[in-house]
Design a protein around this motif. Structure first.
Motif, PDB file in Angstrom:
ATOM      1  N   THR A   1      57.625  17.853  34.286  1.00  0.00           N
ATOM      2  CA  THR A   1      57.334  18.455  32.987  1.00  0.00           C
ATOM      3  C   THR A   1      55.847  18.396  32.633  1.00  0.00           C
ATOM      4  OG1 THR A   1      59.537  17.928  32.151  1.00  0.00           O
ATOM      5  CG2 THR A   1      57.802  18.296  30.510  1.00  0.00           C
TER       6      THR A   1
ATOM      7  N   ARG B   1      53.949  21.127  34.435  1.00  0.00           N
ATOM      8  CA  ARG B   1      54.308  22.490  34.021  1.00  0.00           C
ATOM      9  C   ARG B   1      53.754  22.831  32.648  1.00  0.00           C
ATOM     10  NH1 ARG B   1      59.935  23.181  33.512  1.00  0.00           N
ATOM     11  NH2 ARG B   1      60.268  20.935  33.573  1.00  0.00           N
ATOM     12  N   LEU B   2      53.680  21.833  31.775  1.00  0.00           N
ATOM     13  CA  LEU B   2      53.099  22.074  30.452  1.00  0.00           C
ATOM     14  C   LEU B   2      51.634  22.464  30.549  1.00  0.00           C
ATOM     15  CD1 LEU B   2      54.691  19.177  28.358  1.00  0.00           C
ATOM     16  CD2 LEU B   2      55.141  21.623  28.123  1.00  0.00           C
ATOM     17  N   GLN B   3      50.943  21.966  31.553  1.00  0.00           N
ATOM     18  CA  GLN B   3      49.552  22.346  31.767  1.00  0.00           C
ATOM     19  C   GLN B   3      49.439  23.711  32.441  1.00  0.00           C
ATOM     20  OE1 GLN B   3      47.035  20.605  30.458  1.00  0.00           O
ATOM     21  NE2 GLN B   3      48.625  19.257  29.637  1.00  0.00           N
TER      22      GLN B   3
ATOM     23  N   THR C   1      59.586  27.589  32.881  1.00  0.00           N
ATOM     24  CA  THR C   1      60.837  26.917  32.535  1.00  0.00           C
ATOM     25  C   THR C   1      61.742  26.911  33.769  1.00  0.00           C
ATOM     26  OG1 THR C   1      61.646  29.048  31.699  1.00  0.00           O
ATOM     27  CG2 THR C   1      60.753  27.505  30.094  1.00  0.00           C
TER      28      THR C   1
ATOM     29  N   TYR D   1      53.587  29.257  23.562  1.00  0.00           N
ATOM     30  CA  TYR D   1      54.178  28.243  22.695  1.00  0.00           C
ATOM     31  C   TYR D   1      55.688  28.124  22.913  1.00  0.00           C
ATOM     32  CZ  TYR D   1      49.768  28.506  20.066  1.00  0.00           C
ATOM     33  OH  TYR D   1      48.445  28.478  19.690  1.00  0.00           O
TER      34      TYR D   1
ATOM     35  N   GLN E   1      57.383  28.697  25.698  1.00  0.00           N
ATOM     36  CA  GLN E   1      57.650  27.966  26.935  1.00  0.00           C
ATOM     37  C   GLN E   1      57.381  26.471  26.763  1.00  0.00           C
ATOM     38  OE1 GLN E   1      56.675  29.560  30.849  1.00  0.00           O
ATOM     39  NE2 GLN E   1      55.831  31.375  29.863  1.00  0.00           N
ATOM     40  N   GLN E   2      56.305  26.144  26.073  1.00  0.00           N
ATOM     41  CA  GLN E   2      55.996  24.735  25.847  1.00  0.00           C
ATOM     42  C   GLN E   2      57.104  24.050  25.052  1.00  0.00           C
ATOM     43  OE1 GLN E   2      52.168  25.062  23.944  1.00  0.00           O
ATOM     44  NE2 GLN E   2      51.035  24.896  25.874  1.00  0.00           N
ATOM     45  N   LYS E   3      57.633  24.763  24.053  1.00  0.00           N
ATOM     46  CA  LYS E   3      58.722  24.212  23.248  1.00  0.00           C
ATOM     47  C   LYS E   3      59.977  24.037  24.084  1.00  0.00           C
ATOM     48  CE  LYS E   3      60.573  23.193  19.163  1.00  0.00           C
ATOM     49  NZ  LYS E   3      60.108  22.061  18.332  1.00  0.00           N
TER      50      LYS E   3
ATOM     51  N   ILE F   1      60.272  23.616  27.313  1.00  0.00           N
ATOM     52  CA  ILE F   1      60.121  22.565  28.321  1.00  0.00           C
ATOM     53  C   ILE F   1      60.087  21.185  27.673  1.00  0.00           C
ATOM     54  CG2 ILE F   1      58.539  21.607  30.040  1.00  0.00           C
ATOM     55  CD1 ILE F   1      57.748  24.461  30.759  1.00  0.00           C
ATOM     56  N   SER F   2      59.302  21.036  26.611  1.00  0.00           N
ATOM     57  CA  SER F   2      59.150  19.718  25.975  1.00  0.00           C
ATOM     58  C   SER F   2      60.438  19.219  25.336  1.00  0.00           C
ATOM     59  CB  SER F   2      58.033  19.763  24.930  1.00  0.00           C
ATOM     60  OG  SER F   2      58.333  20.702  23.917  1.00  0.00           O
TER      61      SER F   2
END
Length: 496
Positions: free
Chosen positions: A62, A65-67, A322, A353, A355-357, A359-360
């Motif tokens: 994770t 991938r967030l980066q 994702t 945003y 995708q970040q949401k 994944i996180s």
């Protein structure tokens, strides 16, 4: 073109000359040193920026991938308007250099005479004897967030900024050519600040000392303007780009406008970038400048919900980090357009945003509900602006000059309108001269709707209304009902 470095460490290109099928281009080293003219497929390839991506990356941890999602900020998909921007910039450069051939005796004589006038302080920036410029002006005006500056930067990245000449067709030609220079309009609308920025930026790029040589603390604008015009000729400046021109306001605006027009007249091309707030400021001067280069005005409004918008989404949609890939549907497209109103910067940010949401939070899937939720939280500051665009109400939109939509009217359409108006006026004048009466259909008067308003007892408006029916004046009515005292009844005492 061979890459070299100037003594100050700046990167430059060794001149390599292209042979064109156009004779007027093949006599000018400034033109022949520019990149060859590219066709549409080549332009699209040059402008495209596709971030690094592999489907295997979806299986990574994770934190990584967030980066990786941030790579989407590098994404650039050329659209038809970007091809227009490419054509505008390249056409300005090619056409502007036509009259500035360093091997043309007339042009060399003009430079020599101008230099003498500056030394003798007899130079008049408005006088262009024996020099007919081919320079012009282009404008890119549009919504904030549509990528105006990014688009221009993508085009300029394919054009070397500094070219070094040593020899041209067997002749010694020691010349540095500064192809383009980009400045920001000063927020104070100060022409002096713009002039100082010009000298400093040129010195930074070329390693020269023009600022120290020509500019002092007490240097006036009138002193600097001819120096800028002459320096632009000496370094072969092809295009001056002024960004953030909506900042030019107030008393300094007229000075800067005159400077721009005079710079074009001296042979330097000008391209301005700004939000709709700059459109009215430059309208008149652009109409003057367009006579040199044709229609070089590009309006960059927000995207409409059409195939072009969907093409942008399709080009971007495959970049999903994702674990579960979500196909693009019509519902997603409508939601994204509704939440961003076709503003390209917001489109990319909403996709990032979301995708970040996903994944996180561990959901690992983009959904419509997730996108709606992300937009409501991340675009709070933009909410009122987006609601104004969404409403289509010009009064609400007028509150924000950065999102004022400019209606696009082509030059041909405008010419037809002007010709029609002129013809109508001519016919009208003919009728007047012949003392003929022109039948004009009467304008229907709008009837005001009658309002039956009931007033409460004691309401002053009811008293006045009834008094009018009794043919009494408002003064009489007010006295009758005790709102005004009769001065004759006052007992006025006088001290002895």
């Amino acid at each position: 073109m061979k890459e070299i470095f100037l003594p100050n460490g700046m990167e430059a290109m060794q001149a390599s000359y292209t042979e064109y099928p156009l004779e007027e281009f093949n006599q000018n080293p400034f033109i022949q040193a520019l990149p060859p003219i590219a066709d549409k497929p080549a332009v699209i390839k040059k402008l495209s920026m596709n971030p690094s991506f592999s489907e295997q990356e979806r299986k990574m941890e994770t934190v990584y991938r967030l980066q990786m999602i941030n790579r989407l900020y590098q994404f650039f998909q050329p659209l038809p308007i970007h091809l227009e921007i490419w054509d505008m910039i390249n056409s300005l450069l090619l056409q502007g250099y036509l009259a500035r051939n360093p091997f043309d005796p007339a042009y060399k004589r003009y430079l020599h005479e101008t230099g003498k006038q500056i030394i003798n302080r007899s130079f008049d920036i408005n006088s262009r004897q024996n020099f007919r410029t081919t320079a012009g002006c282009g404008a890119l005006i549009g919504f904030s967030g549509m990528g105006k500056t990014t688009s221009v930067s993508r085009v300029l990245s394919n054009i070397p900024q500094i070219i070094v000449h040593n020899e041209y067709r067997g002749q010694h030609f020691n010349q540095i050519q500064l192809v383009w220079l980009k400045l920001d309009a000063p927020s104070t609308s100060s022409l002096k600040a713009l002039c100082l920025q010009f000298f400093m930026r040129v010195d930074d790029l070329l390693g020269t000392n023009n600022y120290k040589k020509y500019v002092s603390r007490n240097a006036s604008v009138d002193m600097m303007l001819p120096l800028i015009a002459q320096l632009s000729q000496n370094i072969g400046l092809g295009l001056l780009i002024i960004d953030e021109t909506q900042n030019i306001k107030g008393r300094g605006a007229d000075q800067i406008m005159n400077f721009f027009v005079n710079l074009i007249n001296s042979g330097v091309n000008l391209a301005i970038i700004g939000t709709p707030g700059a459109y009215s400021l430059f309208g008149d001067e652009l109409r003057i400048a367009r006579r040199f280069t044709g229609n070089s005005e590009i309006i960059f409004n927000n995207m409409e919900y059409n195939n072009e918008f969907k093409f942008l989404l399709e080009s971007m949609w495959r970049y999903q980090w994702t674990r579960k890939f979500t196909p693009l549907t019509e519902e997603f497209a409508k939601v994204i357009y509704d939440e961003t109103q076709g503003i390209s910067d917001l489109i990319v940010k909403l996709f990032v945003y979301s995708q970040q949401k996903a994944i996180s939070t561990g959901k690992e899937e983009i959904t419509v509900e997730l996108m709606r939720n992300v937009a409501s939280k991340k675009f709070k500051l933009m909410k009122e602006m987006l609601n104004a665009i969404r409403s289509g109400n010009p009064y609400k939109i007028a509150k924000y000059e950065d999102i004022r939509r400019i209606e696009i009217v082509s030059t041909i359409q405008q010419s037809e309108v002007d010709a029609t108006e002129k013809a109508l006026k001519t016919e009208k004048y003919k009728e007047i001269r012949k003392n003929k009466v022109v039948d004009v259909p009467p304008i229907p008067l709008m009837k005001k709707a009658k309002r039956n308003i009931e007033y409460a007892d004691g309401d002053l408006r009811l008293l006045l209304k009834n008094g009018v029916k009794q043919q009494k004046t408002p003064y009489e009515i007010l006295i009758e009902h005790g709102f005004i005292d009769d001065m004759l009844e006052w007992d006025v005492g006088v001290d002895p």
